[in-house]
Design a protein around this motif. Structure first.
Motif, PDB file in Angstrom:
ATOM      1  N   ILE A  39       0.790  -1.395  -0.064  1.00  0.00           N
ATOM      2  CA  ILE A  39      -0.030  -0.002  -0.109  1.00  0.00           C
ATOM      3  C   ILE A  39       0.704   1.336   0.164  1.00  0.00           C
ATOM      4  CG2 ILE A  39      -1.634   1.198   1.347  1.00  0.00           C
ATOM      5  CD1 ILE A  39      -2.806  -1.161   0.004  1.00  0.00           C
ATOM      6  N   ILE A  40       0.466   2.258  -0.817  1.00  0.00           N
ATOM      7  CA  ILE A  40       0.893   3.644  -0.975  1.00  0.00           C
ATOM      8  C   ILE A  40       0.107   4.476  -0.245  1.00  0.00           C
ATOM      9  CG2 ILE A  40       2.274   5.251  -2.560  1.00  0.00           C
ATOM     10  CD1 ILE A  40       2.604   2.594  -4.119  1.00  0.00           C
ATOM     11  N   GLY A  41       0.215   5.307   0.512  1.00  0.00           N
ATOM     12  CA  GLY A  41      -0.500   6.195   1.115  1.00  0.00           C
ATOM     13  C   GLY A  41       0.412   7.563   1.963  1.00  0.00           C
ATOM     14  N   ASP A  42      -0.313   8.581   2.083  1.00  0.00           N
ATOM     15  CA  ASP A  42       0.340   9.727   2.954  1.00  0.00           C
ATOM     16  C   ASP A  42       0.410   9.278   4.369  1.00  0.00           C
ATOM     17  OD1 ASP A  42      -2.275  10.129   3.688  1.00  0.00           O
ATOM     18  OD2 ASP A  42      -2.202  12.232   2.671  1.00  0.00           O
ATOM     19  N   PHE A  43      -0.523   8.380   4.710  1.00  0.00           N
ATOM     20  CA  PHE A  43      -0.479   8.127   6.018  1.00  0.00           C
ATOM     21  C   PHE A  43       0.816   7.421   6.557  1.00  0.00           C
ATOM     22  CE2 PHE A  43      -3.440   5.869   3.403  1.00  0.00           C
ATOM     23  CZ  PHE A  43      -2.702   4.595   3.403  1.00  0.00           C
TER      24      PHE A  43
END
Length: 195
Positions: A39-43
């Motif tokens: 998963i890629i995400g700013d979180f």
């Protein structure tokens, strides 16, 4: 030789509330740990002092395998008005949809079962594949499982393997219909009859 690299999936979402951000992070963690999806995400970048710039992170939408769009009324508003990070992501996604009409790369999800579909889906996602609605599942876990199945292309009720035709074991006997002895057919003759 099959590619053993994990699928990369970007999560696009709006920062509605701290609770919403926490739910998105929990979904991301579950997809990573239980289903092997990168998963890629700013979180994952917020507390990383050497983390990438947010626009660079958003550009990964172009190279990842799938994009999960977590839909809410605020996501719809920001996307439709082109505001903030969601507006920037919409620009990238719209470009990709234009270049690849019918793409299944984008997976819209309404993860809050209390949300209304029409109030949450932005205009640019109305023509993509069906939206996964949390309200269609008994639990969060089953909804997450469905998201993972879509990403991995593993249906919950797959088509069975094609078997061997067991009727091929019987000889074909060409008998005109008027010469068929119906009592022989009823009593279990092992002959296939062609008409």
């Amino acid at each position: 030789m099959p590619n053993d690299s994990p699928l990369q999936v970007f999560i696009s979402y709006s920062h509605d509330t701290d609770n919403h951000k926490s739910k998105v992070r929990k979904l991301a963690d579950e997809l990573r740990m239980t289903y092997g999806i990168d998963i890629i995400g700013d979180f994952y970048e917020e507390d990383n002092p050497t983390g990438s710039q947010i626009p660079d992170l958003m550009e990964k939408i172009r190279t990842c395998d799938y994009v999960i769009c977590i839909l809410t009324p605020l996501y719809k508003l920001k996307a439709d008005e082109g505001r903030g990070g969601v507006g920037y992501e919409r620009t990238i996604i719209t470009s990709e949809l234009y270049d690849n009409v019918g793409s299944s790369k984008f997976v819209p999800v309404i993860f809050d079962e209390a949300l209304d579909f029409n109030e949450s889906v932005p205009n640019f996602l109305t023509k993509t594949r069906k939206t996964i609605l949390r309200s269609n599942y008994i639990s969060d876990a089953l909804c997450v499982d469905e998201i993972a199945r879509v990403i991995h292309r593993k249906p919950s009720n797959p088509k069975p393997l094609l078997g061997r035709n067991i009727l091929e074991q019987f000889p074909v006997i060409d008998i005109p219909a008027e010469r068929i002895d119906i009592s022989e057919v009823i009593n279990g003759s092992n002959h296939k009859i062609l008409f």
